[in-house]
Design an enzyme around this catalytic site. Structure first.
Site, PDB file in Angstrom:
ATOM      1  N   TRP A 103       0.822  -1.222   0.000  1.00  0.00           N
ATOM      2  CA  TRP A 103       0.000   0.000   0.000  1.00  0.00           C
ATOM      3  C   TRP A 103       0.846   1.256   0.000  1.00  0.00           C
ATOM      4  O   TRP A 103       0.445   2.271  -0.574  1.00  0.00           O
ATOM      5  CB  TRP A 103      -1.018  -0.027   1.149  1.00  0.00           C
ATOM      6  CG  TRP A 103      -2.065  -1.065   0.872  1.00  0.00           C
ATOM      7  CD1 TRP A 103      -2.261  -2.240   1.535  1.00  0.00           C
ATOM      8  CD2 TRP A 103      -3.021  -1.061  -0.208  1.00  0.00           C
ATOM      9  NE1 TRP A 103      -3.276  -2.957   0.947  1.00  0.00           N
ATOM     10  CE2 TRP A 103      -3.763  -2.253  -0.122  1.00  0.00           C
ATOM     11  CE3 TRP A 103      -3.319  -0.171  -1.242  1.00  0.00           C
ATOM     12  CZ2 TRP A 103      -4.782  -2.585  -1.028  1.00  0.00           C
ATOM     13  CZ3 TRP A 103      -4.336  -0.497  -2.145  1.00  0.00           C
ATOM     14  CH2 TRP A 103      -5.046  -1.682  -2.028  1.00  0.00           C
ATOM     15  N   ASP A 173      -1.696   6.884   5.904  1.00  0.00           N
ATOM     16  CA  ASP A 173      -2.788   6.027   5.455  1.00  0.00           C
ATOM     17  C   ASP A 173      -3.108   5.093   6.621  1.00  0.00           C
ATOM     18  O   ASP A 173      -2.326   4.203   6.952  1.00  0.00           O
ATOM     19  CB  ASP A 173      -2.329   5.235   4.223  1.00  0.00           C
ATOM     20  CG  ASP A 173      -3.367   4.206   3.778  1.00  0.00           C
ATOM     21  OD1 ASP A 173      -4.448   4.123   4.395  1.00  0.00           O
ATOM     22  OD2 ASP A 173      -3.079   3.486   2.805  1.00  0.00           O
ATOM     23  N   LYS A 197     -12.946  -1.337   6.818  1.00  0.00           N
ATOM     24  CA  LYS A 197     -12.225  -2.292   7.674  1.00  0.00           C
ATOM     25  C   LYS A 197     -12.775  -2.191   9.095  1.00  0.00           C
ATOM     26  O   LYS A 197     -13.367  -3.115   9.608  1.00  0.00           O
ATOM     27  CB  LYS A 197     -10.734  -1.972   7.733  1.00  0.00           C
ATOM     28  CG  LYS A 197     -10.103  -1.543   6.439  1.00  0.00           C
ATOM     29  CD  LYS A 197      -9.749  -2.686   5.569  1.00  0.00           C
ATOM     30  CE  LYS A 197      -8.921  -2.219   4.384  1.00  0.00           C
ATOM     31  NZ  LYS A 197      -8.867  -3.250   3.368  1.00  0.00           N
TER      32      LYS A 197
HETATM   33  N1  PMP Z   1      -4.487   1.500   1.980  1.00  0.00           N
HETATM   34  C1  PMP Z   1      -4.593   0.388   2.736  1.00  0.00           C
HETATM   35  C2  PMP Z   1      -3.685   0.255   3.912  1.00  0.00           C
HETATM   36  C3  PMP Z   1      -5.537  -0.583   2.422  1.00  0.00           C
HETATM   37  O1  PMP Z   1      -5.634  -1.679   3.176  1.00  0.00           O
HETATM   38  C4  PMP Z   1      -6.394  -0.402   1.315  1.00  0.00           C
HETATM   39  C5  PMP Z   1      -7.460  -1.404   0.948  1.00  0.00           C
HETATM   40  N2  PMP Z   1      -7.246  -2.690   1.254  1.00  0.00           N
HETATM   41  C6  PMP Z   1      -6.247   0.762   0.566  1.00  0.00           C
HETATM   42  C7  PMP Z   1      -5.295   1.676   0.923  1.00  0.00           C
HETATM   43  C8  PMP Z   1      -7.123   1.025  -0.613  1.00  0.00           C
HETATM   44  O2  PMP Z   1      -8.404   1.292  -0.179  1.00  0.00           O
HETATM   45  P1  PMP Z   1      -9.629   1.325  -1.216  1.00  0.00           P
HETATM   46  O3  PMP Z   1      -9.703  -0.020  -1.857  1.00  0.00           O
HETATM   47  O4  PMP Z   1     -10.796   1.627  -0.337  1.00  0.00           O
HETATM   48  O5  PMP Z   1      -9.347   2.401  -2.201  1.00  0.00           O
END
Ligand code: PMP
Length: 359
Positions: A103, A173, A197
């Site tokens: 991420w 994030d 989450k």
């Molecule tokens: N950052 C993290 C730490 C994540 O776990 C996720 C989704 N699993 C995201 C960003 C992306 O989020 P989204 O799919 O809601 O755009």
């Protein structure tokens, strides 16, 4: 209805059962209005009250200081990867990023569309199994901010605290860790998280940003994602994901009833300790993450790959769902967010033990 299945998915993830039951009771007739929340206009007094209540809950639960604004925006963290840069880069030419996994890399890739990125630290060479020691970070001072991913949902590494860095705007994030623990806002400039989450369903995200950073947006920033515009409009500049707001407000009520983020943090530590303790003494399973930086939310583990398919099949038969690891790294992973109880983690451990003994 009492559910027997346990959802270990990384997200959208398990919701508290009492929240699901409340939704079930209220879905056709919300607040005795004779209308469903699903059909309620976002400009109605009732919906404005719900949005205000949601914002107030976030502020109370996380103890968000007054010099921060709370924005509830459509879309998830992938959208914010770009929007945070458009909003926070100002006249700077670069931003620091800490690369701790999937991420972080995704955030860096988006940021590069708008700015230079300086990788101040990376654990790529260690296979993303750790977080580089803060003393080794090479931070460019003349940068708009420093971005880190508080919890790597796929790799399973988590910052145990906000990095102690002075004179730099910290951006994080927190998609897979917000509301799982208290936050010290002292050094924070901006945090953001998708809801699906720990505080609701897909479709919305939270941004908590220090007010003095609201004047940095690039002119071409889309209005709906322009932090200052949304601040002025109380997050209702455009039609928001109304149902996601509603679910988030119920989940936050539940968090408060359960003792707030302090109590969530205690439980999450207890749950993850039970699971890591088991994995560490097992001869079949293995969690490769540096113990200091293990996630309390997402716990990846490997086993002899010839056993995996039987493992997932047996788990499913026992009602333990979605233990498969992320498609990018395989293996297994248990996501044990707030809504997963200690008892449910114990059921998982019982199964892991059973499988290890019989296969
Ligand atoms: N950052 C993290 C730490 C994540 O776990 C996720 C989704 N699993 C995201 C960003 C992306 O989020 P989204 O799919 O809601 O755009």
């Amino acid at each position: 209805m009492k559910r027997k299945l346990i959802n270990f998915n990384a997200g959208p993830a398990a919701l508290p059962e009492s929240v699901l039951n409340t939704i079930d009771q209220q879905i056709v007739n919300w607040q005795d209005m004779g209308l469903s929340i699903l059909e309620l206009g976002h400009r109605t007094l009732e919906f404005s009250a719900l949005a205000e209540k949601l914002e107030a809950s976030v502020r109370r639960i996380l103890k968000v200081p007054d010099d921060f604004t709370i924005l509830m925006l459509p879309g998830g963290a992938n959208v914010l990867f770009s929007m945070l840069v458009m909003n926070l880069i100002g006249d700077f030419k670069t931003a620091n990023y800490i690369n701790t996994g999937y991420w972080s890399k995704a955030a860096i890739k988006e940021a590069l569309k708008y700015t230079d990125v300086h990788i101040a630290a990376s654990s790529e060479e260690q296979g993303y199994n750790t977080i580089p020691d803060i003393d080794t970070w090479d931070i460019t001072k003349d940068a708009a901010f420093l971005h880190f991913t508080d919890n790597e949902t796929i790799g399973g590494v988590e910052f145990s605290q906000i990095p102690a860095i002075e004179n730099m705007v910290l951006v994080s994030d927190m998609t897979s860790s917000l509301f799982s623990k208290p936050i010290d806002f002292k050094r924070i400039g901006c945090i953001y998280a998708s809801a699906q989450k720990n505080f609701g369903i897909a479709g919305m995200s939270l941004v908590i940003v220090r007010r003095d950073l609201l004047d940095r947006a690039l002119p071409e920033t889309p209005s709906v994602f322009h932090f200052a515009n949304q601040d002025k409009s109380k997050s209702l500049l455009a039609t928001p994901p109304t149902f996601a707001f509603y679910v988030a407000s119920l989940v936050l009520d539940w968090i408060e009833e359960e003792g707030g983020v302090e109590s969530m943090a205690e439980r999450n530590l207890e749950k993850s300790t039970i699971l890591y303790h088991f994995l560490d003494k097992s001869n079949l399973y293995h969690n490769p993450i540096d113990k200091k930086h293990r996630s309390r939310m997402n716990i990846p583990f490997t086993m002899d790959s010839s056993k995996e398919s039987a493992f997932f099949n047996e788990a499913k038969k026992m009602g333990l769902l979605y233990l498969e690891g992320h498609r990018s790294i395989g293996g297994a992973r248990a996501s044990i967010y707030n809504a997963i109880s200690t008892e449910q983690v114990n059921r998982l451990v019982d199964f892991l033990q059973y499988f290890e003994t019989h296969y």
